[in-house]
Write an enzyme that holds these catalytic residues in place. Structure first.
Site, mmCIF file in Angstrom:
data_model
loop_
_atom_site.group_PDB
_atom_site.id
_atom_site.type_symbol
_atom_site.label_atom_id
_atom_site.label_comp_id
_atom_site.label_asym_id
_atom_site.label_seq_id
_atom_site.Cartn_x
_atom_site.Cartn_y
_atom_site.Cartn_z
ATOM 1 N N ARG A 104 11.561 -1.279 10.740
ATOM 2 C CA ARG A 104 10.520 -0.925 11.703
ATOM 3 C C ARG A 104 10.454 -1.944 12.839
ATOM 4 O O ARG A 104 10.600 -3.136 12.624
ATOM 5 C CB ARG A 104 9.157 -0.868 10.989
ATOM 6 C CG ARG A 104 8.894 0.485 10.384
ATOM 7 C CD ARG A 104 7.693 0.519 9.473
ATOM 8 N NE ARG A 104 6.479 -0.108 9.984
ATOM 9 C CZ ARG A 104 5.328 -0.119 9.308
ATOM 10 N NH1 ARG A 104 5.244 0.474 8.129
ATOM 11 N NH2 ARG A 104 4.270 -0.704 9.810
ATOM 12 N N LYS A 160 0.836 -1.208 0.000
ATOM 13 C CA LYS A 160 0.000 0.000 0.000
ATOM 14 C C LYS A 160 0.872 1.261 0.000
ATOM 15 O O LYS A 160 0.665 2.175 -0.791
ATOM 16 C CB LYS A 160 -0.937 0.025 1.220
ATOM 17 C CG LYS A 160 -1.845 -1.181 1.337
ATOM 18 C CD LYS A 160 -2.763 -1.095 2.541
ATOM 19 C CE LYS A 160 -2.071 -1.053 3.891
ATOM 20 N NZ LYS A 160 -1.338 -2.293 4.239
ATOM 21 N N ARG A 174 -9.645 0.971 8.734
ATOM 22 C CA ARG A 174 -9.191 -0.368 9.066
ATOM 23 C C ARG A 174 -10.224 -1.152 9.858
ATOM 24 O O ARG A 174 -9.968 -2.301 10.212
ATOM 25 C CB ARG A 174 -7.943 -0.230 9.932
ATOM 26 C CG ARG A 174 -6.678 -0.800 9.305
ATOM 27 C CD ARG A 174 -5.590 -0.436 10.272
ATOM 28 N NE ARG A 174 -4.391 -1.141 10.119
ATOM 29 C CZ ARG A 174 -3.312 -0.640 9.520
ATOM 30 N NH1 ARG A 174 -3.365 0.504 8.895
ATOM 31 N NH2 ARG A 174 -2.200 -1.324 9.533
ATOM 32 N N ARG A 186 -0.033 -8.802 13.508
ATOM 33 C CA ARG A 186 -0.660 -7.797 12.623
ATOM 34 C C ARG A 186 -1.506 -8.466 11.544
ATOM 35 O O ARG A 186 -2.571 -7.976 11.198
ATOM 36 C CB ARG A 186 0.432 -6.920 11.978
ATOM 37 C CG ARG A 186 1.021 -5.902 12.957
ATOM 38 C CD ARG A 186 2.339 -5.331 12.482
ATOM 39 N NE ARG A 186 2.242 -4.654 11.218
ATOM 40 C CZ ARG A 186 3.270 -4.457 10.398
ATOM 41 N NH1 ARG A 186 4.467 -4.901 10.718
ATOM 42 N NH2 ARG A 186 3.102 -3.813 9.267
HETATM 43 P P1 AP5 Z 1 4.848 -1.652 1.805
HETATM 44 O O1 AP5 Z 1 4.507 -0.821 0.616
HETATM 45 O O2 AP5 Z 1 5.631 -1.029 2.898
HETATM 46 O O3 AP5 Z 1 3.531 -2.374 2.382
HETATM 47 P P2 AP5 Z 1 2.297 -1.774 3.182
HETATM 48 O O4 AP5 Z 1 1.075 -2.444 2.637
HETATM 49 O O5 AP5 Z 1 2.320 -0.296 3.181
HETATM 50 O O6 AP5 Z 1 2.631 -2.370 4.622
HETATM 51 P P3 AP5 Z 1 2.607 -1.715 6.065
HETATM 52 O O7 AP5 Z 1 3.313 -2.699 6.970
HETATM 53 O O8 AP5 Z 1 3.135 -0.320 6.089
HETATM 54 O O9 AP5 Z 1 1.106 -1.714 6.358
HETATM 55 P P4 AP5 Z 1 0.424 -1.781 7.679
HETATM 56 O O10 AP5 Z 1 -0.935 -1.564 7.210
HETATM 57 O O11 AP5 Z 1 0.619 -2.971 8.520
HETATM 58 O O12 AP5 Z 1 1.200 -0.687 8.564
HETATM 59 P P5 AP5 Z 1 0.808 0.789 8.995
HETATM 60 O O13 AP5 Z 1 2.022 1.601 8.958
HETATM 61 O O14 AP5 Z 1 -0.403 1.241 8.245
HETATM 62 O O15 AP5 Z 1 5.626 -2.958 1.237
HETATM 63 C C1 AP5 Z 1 6.154 -3.936 2.138
HETATM 64 C C2 AP5 Z 1 7.500 -4.463 1.597
HETATM 65 O O16 AP5 Z 1 7.261 -5.214 0.388
HETATM 66 C C3 AP5 Z 1 8.501 -3.357 1.199
HETATM 67 O O17 AP5 Z 1 9.791 -3.777 1.530
HETATM 68 C C4 AP5 Z 1 8.340 -3.215 -0.335
HETATM 69 O O18 AP5 Z 1 9.535 -2.799 -0.967
HETATM 70 C C5 AP5 Z 1 7.957 -4.642 -0.736
HETATM 71 N N1 AP5 Z 1 7.019 -4.697 -1.854
HETATM 72 C C6 AP5 Z 1 5.935 -3.881 -2.072
HETATM 73 N N2 AP5 Z 1 5.271 -4.266 -3.188
HETATM 74 C C7 AP5 Z 1 5.938 -5.367 -3.655
HETATM 75 C C8 AP5 Z 1 5.735 -6.233 -4.788
HETATM 76 N N3 AP5 Z 1 4.706 -6.051 -5.640
HETATM 77 N N4 AP5 Z 1 6.601 -7.259 -4.976
HETATM 78 C C9 AP5 Z 1 7.655 -7.456 -4.106
HETATM 79 N N5 AP5 Z 1 7.893 -6.665 -3.033
HETATM 80 C C10 AP5 Z 1 7.038 -5.630 -2.805
HETATM 81 O O19 AP5 Z 1 0.333 0.565 10.489
HETATM 82 C C11 AP5 Z 1 1.231 0.316 11.555
HETATM 83 C C12 AP5 Z 1 0.475 0.300 12.878
HETATM 84 O O20 AP5 Z 1 -0.130 1.588 13.131
HETATM 85 C C13 AP5 Z 1 -0.698 -0.689 12.980
HETATM 86 O O21 AP5 Z 1 -0.252 -1.982 13.337
HETATM 87 C C14 AP5 Z 1 -1.546 -0.017 14.059
HETATM 88 O O22 AP5 Z 1 -1.035 -0.256 15.351
HETATM 89 C C15 AP5 Z 1 -1.409 1.445 13.737
HETATM 90 N N6 AP5 Z 1 -2.455 1.922 12.794
HETATM 91 C C16 AP5 Z 1 -2.222 2.432 11.556
HETATM 92 N N7 AP5 Z 1 -3.393 2.767 10.976
HETATM 93 C C17 AP5 Z 1 -4.372 2.453 11.852
HETATM 94 C C18 AP5 Z 1 -5.800 2.557 11.814
HETATM 95 N N8 AP5 Z 1 -6.439 3.027 10.734
HETATM 96 N N9 AP5 Z 1 -6.486 2.152 12.893
HETATM 97 C C19 AP5 Z 1 -5.867 1.680 13.985
HETATM 98 N N10 AP5 Z 1 -4.516 1.546 14.097
HETATM 99 C C20 AP5 Z 1 -3.778 1.933 13.023
#
Ligand code: AP5
Length: 217
Positions: free
Chosen positions: A162, A15, A90, A173
């Site tokens: 991270r 994402k 979410r 997660r």
């Molecule tokens: P990346 O693009 O970083 O993936 P992502 O989907 O953004 O993953 P996140 O871990 O950031 O999502 P998340 O939803 O768990 O975390 P968030 O920060 O929102 O890609 C991942 C890896 O794969 C990278 O190394 C990339 O290079 C590689 N890659 C990408 N595409 C690829 C492909 N096609 N092929 C191969 N490799 C690829 O949330 C963190 C925490 O914050 C949560 O756990 C929660 O505690 C809190 N939080 C955030 N939002 C909320 C909410 N709305 N409500 C409640 N708590 C929340």
């Protein structure tokens, strides 16, 4: 007309990677709830302190706190032309709240690209992820390596791993995603907004599929 795009998908689906590119192409702000929480954590604000424990455990931050934070962000002038939402909503309560706030501004969610990736792929992606300290640009040691190890290609800042990418937290997660976030697939399908994209393809292919989906919205 404002355009609001919600990127849906499990942790590690890509994402953030796709949202950054889409934001540049469309000239819309990239609003990542995770990035906003991490920024607040770094600056030790009240919001950051409240979110910290949940994030470390891989659990969701409570809805009321998260919704308030996103409302504030979406109220800023740059979001009036639309936004790319990454990581929000979410939960069904967050999705209802988003519809409510957008309707106050005579807007709606236009399209929800759902980047689908199976769990076994997610673990490999997150364990090899490197994130830039300055602006959250994302790399992968195998799938998308930076030109120079440990340094962001875009702004030269340091790359770090991270805390919540530890294997145990990643498993938690993914579990939390399945329980609390995956119901949104049905939520947006029922409203005719969901378009599924195969997220196991290489990054560039996902980008072109996404561009095609968004251009029809
Ligand atoms: P990346 O693009 O970083 O993936 P992502 O989907 O953004 O993953 P996140 O871990 O950031 O999502 P998340 O939803 O768990 O975390 P968030 O920060 O929102 O890609 C991942 C890896 O794969 C990278 O190394 C990339 O290079 C590689 N890659 C990408 N595409 C690829 C492909 N096609 N092929 C191969 N490799 C690829 O949330 C963190 C925490 O914050 C949560 O756990 C929660 O505690 C809190 N939080 C955030 N939002 C909320 C909410 N709305 N409500 C409640 N708590 C929340």
């Amino acid at each position: 007309m404002a355009t609001y795009i919600v990127l849906l998908g499990p942790p590690g689906a890509g994402k953030g990677t796709q949202a950054k590119m889409l934001s540049e192409t469309l000239g819309l702000p990239h609003i990542s709830s995770g990035d906003i929480f991490r920024e607040n954590l770094k600056n030790q604000t009240e919001l950051g302190k409240e979110a910290q424990g949940y994030m470390e455990r891989g659990e969701l931050v409570p809805d009321d706190l998260t919704i308030r934070m996103i409302r504030e962000r979406l109220s800023r002038p740059d979001s009036q032309k639309g936004a790319i939402l990454d990581g929000f909503p979410r939960t069904p309560a967050q999705a209802e709240a988003l519809s409510g706030m957008l309707s106050e501004w005579d807007a709606d969610v236009d399209v929800v690209p759902y980047i689908s990736v199976p769990a076994e792929v997610l673990i490999e992606r997150l364990s090899g992820r490197w994130t830039c300290r300055a602006e959250g640009h994302v790399f992968h040691e195998k799938f998308n390596p930076p030109k120079k190890a440990g340094v962001c290609d875009f702004d030269g800042s340091e790359l770090y791993q991270r805390d919540d990418d530890k294997p145990e937290t990643v498993k938690r997660r993914i579990h939390v995603y399945m329980e609390q976030t995956s119901p949104l697939i049905e939520f947006y399908k029922e409203r005719g907004k969901l378009v599924e994209i195969d997220g196991t393809q290489p990054i560039e292919q996902v980008t072109s599929k996404l561009a095609a989906v968004v251009s029809k919205a």
